[in-house]
Scaffold this motif. Structure first.
Motif, mmCIF file in Angstrom:
data_model
loop_
_atom_site.group_PDB
_atom_site.id
_atom_site.type_symbol
_atom_site.label_atom_id
_atom_site.label_comp_id
_atom_site.label_asym_id
_atom_site.label_seq_id
_atom_site.Cartn_x
_atom_site.Cartn_y
_atom_site.Cartn_z
ATOM 1 N N CYS A 1 1.823 2.708 8.084
ATOM 2 C CA CYS A 1 1.117 1.958 7.064
ATOM 3 C C CYS A 1 -0.399 1.900 7.131
ATOM 4 C CB CYS A 1 1.490 0.640 6.205
ATOM 5 S SG CYS A 1 0.890 -0.101 4.799
ATOM 6 N N LYS A 2 -1.409 2.678 6.826
ATOM 7 C CA LYS A 2 -2.370 2.674 7.602
ATOM 8 C C LYS A 2 -3.223 0.924 7.039
ATOM 9 C CE LYS A 2 -2.782 8.000 5.524
ATOM 10 N NZ LYS A 2 -1.969 7.763 6.924
ATOM 11 N N ASN A 3 -2.511 0.370 6.436
ATOM 12 C CA ASN A 3 -3.099 -0.957 6.192
ATOM 13 C C ASN A 3 -2.636 -1.815 7.282
ATOM 14 O OD1 ASN A 3 -5.369 -2.356 4.990
ATOM 15 N ND2 ASN A 3 -3.593 -3.063 4.012
ATOM 16 N N LEU B 1 5.670 0.292 10.105
ATOM 17 C CA LEU B 1 6.829 1.204 10.844
ATOM 18 C C LEU B 1 7.218 1.547 9.871
ATOM 19 C CD1 LEU B 1 7.571 3.432 12.750
ATOM 20 C CD2 LEU B 1 9.277 2.327 13.452
ATOM 21 N N LEU B 2 6.747 2.346 8.367
ATOM 22 C CA LEU B 2 7.577 3.709 7.491
ATOM 23 C C LEU B 2 8.818 4.115 7.422
ATOM 24 C CD1 LEU B 2 4.408 3.305 5.203
ATOM 25 C CD2 LEU B 2 5.715 1.257 5.107
ATOM 26 N N ALA B 3 8.754 4.803 8.384
ATOM 27 C CA ALA B 3 9.717 6.197 8.105
ATOM 28 C C ALA B 3 9.465 6.369 9.383
ATOM 29 C CB ALA B 3 9.721 7.191 7.533
ATOM 30 N N THR B 4 11.041 7.319 10.507
ATOM 31 C CA THR B 4 11.006 7.798 11.489
ATOM 32 C C THR B 4 11.127 9.403 11.532
ATOM 33 O OG1 THR B 4 13.233 6.837 12.467
ATOM 34 C CG2 THR B 4 11.089 5.971 12.712
ATOM 35 N N LYS C 1 0.990 -1.429 0.108
ATOM 36 C CA LYS C 1 0.075 0.199 -0.089
ATOM 37 C C LYS C 1 0.953 1.668 -0.115
ATOM 38 C CE LYS C 1 -3.826 1.920 1.744
ATOM 39 N NZ LYS C 1 -4.943 2.162 0.280
ATOM 40 N N ILE C 2 0.433 1.948 -0.579
ATOM 41 C CA ILE C 2 1.257 3.384 -0.788
ATOM 42 C C ILE C 2 0.861 4.482 -0.018
ATOM 43 C CG2 ILE C 2 2.126 5.367 -2.702
ATOM 44 C CD1 ILE C 2 2.137 3.343 -4.684
#
Length: 79
Positions: free
Chosen positions: A51-53, A57-60, A37-38
């Motif tokens: 990620c909303k789905n 954790l994508l980034a800090t 998911k983008i």
């Protein structure tokens, strides 16, 4: 040459001291490595990006640009 500085030198200058002023930040798309998911975010975000789905954790934040976790794909958004 003052009228035609090299791109490397211009990028190292402060954003207001460049020949043509422009910000250092921009919007990016981060693709989750698990669910694909983008997520749209800002390069200088001040909170953690999940990620909303799948809540991965994508980034800090690092105080400047965000630190993207390994395995996630990043793309600069086209204006």
């Amino acid at each position: 040459d003052l009228l035609n500085p090299s791109q490397h030198i211009e990028n190292k200058k402060h954003k207001l001291k460049r020949l043509v002023q422009r910000p250092n930040s921009y919007f990016v798309d981060i693709k989750c490595k698990n669910c694909k998911k983008i997520t749209h975010t800002f390069t200088h975000a001040q909170s953690t990006i999940k990620c909303k789905n799948c809540q991965e954790l994508l980034a800090t934040p690092t105080g400047g640009k965000i630190s993207i976790k390994d395995g996630n794909l990043v793309r600069k958004m086209i204006e």
